[in-house]
Design a protein around this motif. Structure first.
Motif, mmCIF file in Angstrom:
data_model
loop_
_atom_site.group_PDB
_atom_site.id
_atom_site.type_symbol
_atom_site.label_atom_id
_atom_site.label_comp_id
_atom_site.label_asym_id
_atom_site.label_seq_id
_atom_site.Cartn_x
_atom_site.Cartn_y
_atom_site.Cartn_z
ATOM 1 N N PHE A 82 26.998 4.043 8.773
ATOM 2 C CA PHE A 82 28.212 3.472 9.362
ATOM 3 C C PHE A 82 28.554 2.129 8.716
ATOM 4 O O PHE A 82 29.708 1.868 8.363
ATOM 5 C CB PHE A 82 28.026 3.311 10.873
ATOM 6 C CG PHE A 82 29.174 2.621 11.548
ATOM 7 C CD1 PHE A 82 30.328 3.325 11.860
ATOM 8 C CD2 PHE A 82 29.106 1.269 11.863
ATOM 9 C CE1 PHE A 82 31.392 2.692 12.473
ATOM 10 C CE2 PHE A 82 30.167 0.631 12.469
ATOM 11 C CZ PHE A 82 31.316 1.345 12.778
ATOM 12 N N LEU A 83 27.569 1.272 8.550
ATOM 13 C CA LEU A 83 27.811 -0.043 7.948
ATOM 14 C C LEU A 83 28.237 0.079 6.486
ATOM 15 O O LEU A 83 29.103 -0.668 6.032
ATOM 16 C CB LEU A 83 26.558 -0.922 8.070
ATOM 17 C CG LEU A 83 26.185 -1.356 9.482
ATOM 18 C CD1 LEU A 83 24.865 -2.104 9.465
ATOM 19 C CD2 LEU A 83 27.280 -2.191 10.097
ATOM 20 N N ARG A 84 27.662 1.010 5.748
ATOM 21 C CA ARG A 84 28.071 1.214 4.355
ATOM 22 C C ARG A 84 29.517 1.709 4.265
ATOM 23 O O ARG A 84 30.268 1.305 3.394
ATOM 24 C CB ARG A 84 27.144 2.208 3.672
ATOM 25 C CG ARG A 84 25.855 1.586 3.231
ATOM 26 C CD ARG A 84 25.089 2.508 2.314
ATOM 27 N NE ARG A 84 23.828 1.876 1.965
ATOM 28 C CZ ARG A 84 22.669 2.492 1.888
ATOM 29 N NH1 ARG A 84 22.599 3.792 2.120
ATOM 30 N NH2 ARG A 84 21.584 1.845 1.578
ATOM 31 N N GLN A 85 29.868 2.585 5.174
ATOM 32 C CA GLN A 85 31.205 3.161 5.143
ATOM 33 C C GLN A 85 32.264 2.127 5.506
ATOM 34 O O GLN A 85 33.359 2.117 4.941
ATOM 35 C CB GLN A 85 31.278 4.345 6.104
ATOM 36 C CG GLN A 85 32.619 5.053 6.120
ATOM 37 C CD GLN A 85 32.634 6.193 7.127
ATOM 38 O OE1 GLN A 85 31.664 6.421 7.846
ATOM 39 N NE2 GLN A 85 33.746 6.913 7.165
ATOM 40 N N HIS A 86 31.978 1.218 6.407
ATOM 41 C CA HIS A 86 32.969 0.268 6.908
ATOM 42 C C HIS A 86 32.788 -1.159 6.400
ATOM 43 O O HIS A 86 33.375 -2.087 6.958
ATOM 44 C CB HIS A 86 32.947 0.266 8.443
ATOM 45 C CG HIS A 86 33.344 1.570 9.033
ATOM 46 N ND1 HIS A 86 34.637 2.042 8.987
ATOM 47 C CD2 HIS A 86 32.616 2.536 9.662
ATOM 48 C CE1 HIS A 86 34.705 3.215 9.573
ATOM 49 N NE2 HIS A 86 33.479 3.543 10.000
ATOM 50 N N ARG A 87 32.018 -1.347 5.366
ATOM 51 C CA ARG A 87 31.843 -2.695 4.833
ATOM 52 C C ARG A 87 33.122 -3.142 4.127
ATOM 53 O O ARG A 87 33.883 -2.321 3.588
ATOM 54 C CB ARG A 87 30.650 -2.769 3.891
ATOM 55 C CG ARG A 87 30.843 -2.026 2.614
ATOM 56 C CD ARG A 87 29.631 -2.135 1.724
ATOM 57 N NE ARG A 87 29.794 -1.245 0.580
ATOM 58 C CZ ARG A 87 28.818 -0.785 -0.140
ATOM 59 N NH1 ARG A 87 27.582 -1.140 0.145
ATOM 60 N NH2 ARG A 87 29.053 0.022 -1.146
ATOM 61 N N SER A 88 33.338 -4.457 4.136
ATOM 62 C CA SER A 88 34.537 -4.992 3.490
ATOM 63 C C SER A 88 34.243 -5.235 2.017
ATOM 64 O O SER A 88 33.105 -5.500 1.630
ATOM 65 C CB SER A 88 34.960 -6.290 4.167
ATOM 66 O OG SER A 88 33.946 -7.246 4.044
ATOM 67 N N PRO A 89 35.276 -5.188 1.193
ATOM 68 C CA PRO A 89 35.052 -5.435 -0.234
ATOM 69 C C PRO A 89 34.792 -6.922 -0.466
ATOM 70 O O PRO A 89 35.264 -7.769 0.297
ATOM 71 C CB PRO A 89 36.360 -4.988 -0.896
ATOM 72 C CG PRO A 89 37.377 -5.075 0.189
ATOM 73 C CD PRO A 89 36.655 -4.816 1.480
ATOM 74 N N PRO A 90 34.030 -7.265 -1.488
ATOM 75 C CA PRO A 90 33.773 -8.682 -1.755
ATOM 76 C C PRO A 90 35.062 -9.378 -2.177
ATOM 77 O O PRO A 90 35.955 -8.763 -2.754
ATOM 78 C CB PRO A 90 32.752 -8.670 -2.886
ATOM 79 C CG PRO A 90 32.883 -7.333 -3.513
ATOM 80 C CD PRO A 90 33.360 -6.401 -2.454
ATOM 81 N N PRO A 91 35.187 -10.670 -1.889
ATOM 82 C CA PRO A 91 36.412 -11.383 -2.266
ATOM 83 C C PRO A 91 36.504 -11.502 -3.784
ATOM 84 O O PRO A 91 35.480 -11.530 -4.483
ATOM 85 C CB PRO A 91 36.257 -12.751 -1.614
ATOM 86 C CG PRO A 91 34.803 -12.912 -1.422
ATOM 87 C CD PRO A 91 34.238 -11.537 -1.215
ATOM 88 N N PRO A 92 37.715 -11.583 -4.308
ATOM 89 C CA PRO A 92 37.856 -11.731 -5.757
ATOM 90 C C PRO A 92 37.386 -13.124 -6.181
ATOM 91 O O PRO A 92 37.443 -14.076 -5.398
ATOM 92 C CB PRO A 92 39.355 -11.567 -6.002
ATOM 93 C CG PRO A 92 39.984 -11.925 -4.698
ATOM 94 C CD PRO A 92 39.014 -11.526 -3.633
ATOM 95 N N PRO A 93 36.896 -13.259 -7.412
ATOM 96 C CA PRO A 93 36.424 -14.580 -7.861
ATOM 97 C C PRO A 93 37.583 -15.562 -7.971
ATOM 98 O O PRO A 93 38.725 -15.183 -8.248
ATOM 99 C CB PRO A 93 35.804 -14.292 -9.224
ATOM 100 C CG PRO A 93 36.415 -13.015 -9.674
ATOM 101 C CD PRO A 93 36.747 -12.227 -8.438
#
Length: 108
Positions: A14-25
Motif C-alpha cells: 500500500f505504501l509503495r503504491q501511494h508514495r509521492s514522487p520526490p520533488p524536482p531538484p
C-alpha cells in the motif's frame, strides 16, 4: 533501517503504491553548493569578527576578576599587631618557661 515482518506485506504494498514522487531538484543547486565550498574566506572573516571580541572580553574579565580577588592591603595597625604576635610566639618558642625556671633554680 530494519525490515518489516512478512505479515505486514499488505501495508508495504500500500505504501509503495501511494508514495509521492520526490520533488524536482532546485535550479542551480549544484552551482550554489560549489560556490559555497569554493569561498571559505567569508567564513574566516565571520569567525574573526566573532573570535576577536570574545578574546578581548575574556582578557578584560580576567584582569578585572584578578583585581577583585586580590586581598586588601592590611593597615599599619594590623601589621604592627601581627608583628607583635609573631614576635611573642617566637620568644615563647625559644625561651620556654620551663627552661627559664630550671636556669633560675640552678643559679641559686
Amino acid at each position: 533501517m530494519s525490515l518489516l515482518p512478512d505479515d505486514d506485506q499488505d501495508l508495504v504494498d500500500f505504501l509503495r503504491q501511494h508514495r509521492s514522487p520526490p520533488p524536482p531538484p532546485a535550479v542551480g543547486l549544484e552551482r550554489e553548493i560549489i560556490s559555497k565550498i569554493a569561498a571559505p574566506s567569508d567564513r574566516r572573516r565571520w569567525n574573526f569578527w566573532l573570535i576577536a571580541p570574545t578574546l578581548a572580553a575574556s582578557l578584560i574579565t580576567a584582569v578585572l576578576s584578578y583585581r577583585a580577588w586580590m586581598p586588601p592591603q592590611p593597615s599599619a595597625t594590623e601589621v604592627a599587631t601581627l608583628e607583635a604576635f609573631i614576635e611573642s610566639n617566637w620568644h615563647n618558642t625559644i625561651y620556654d618557661n620551663s627552661d627559664t625556671e630550671l636556669i633560675s633554680t640552678n643559679d641559686e
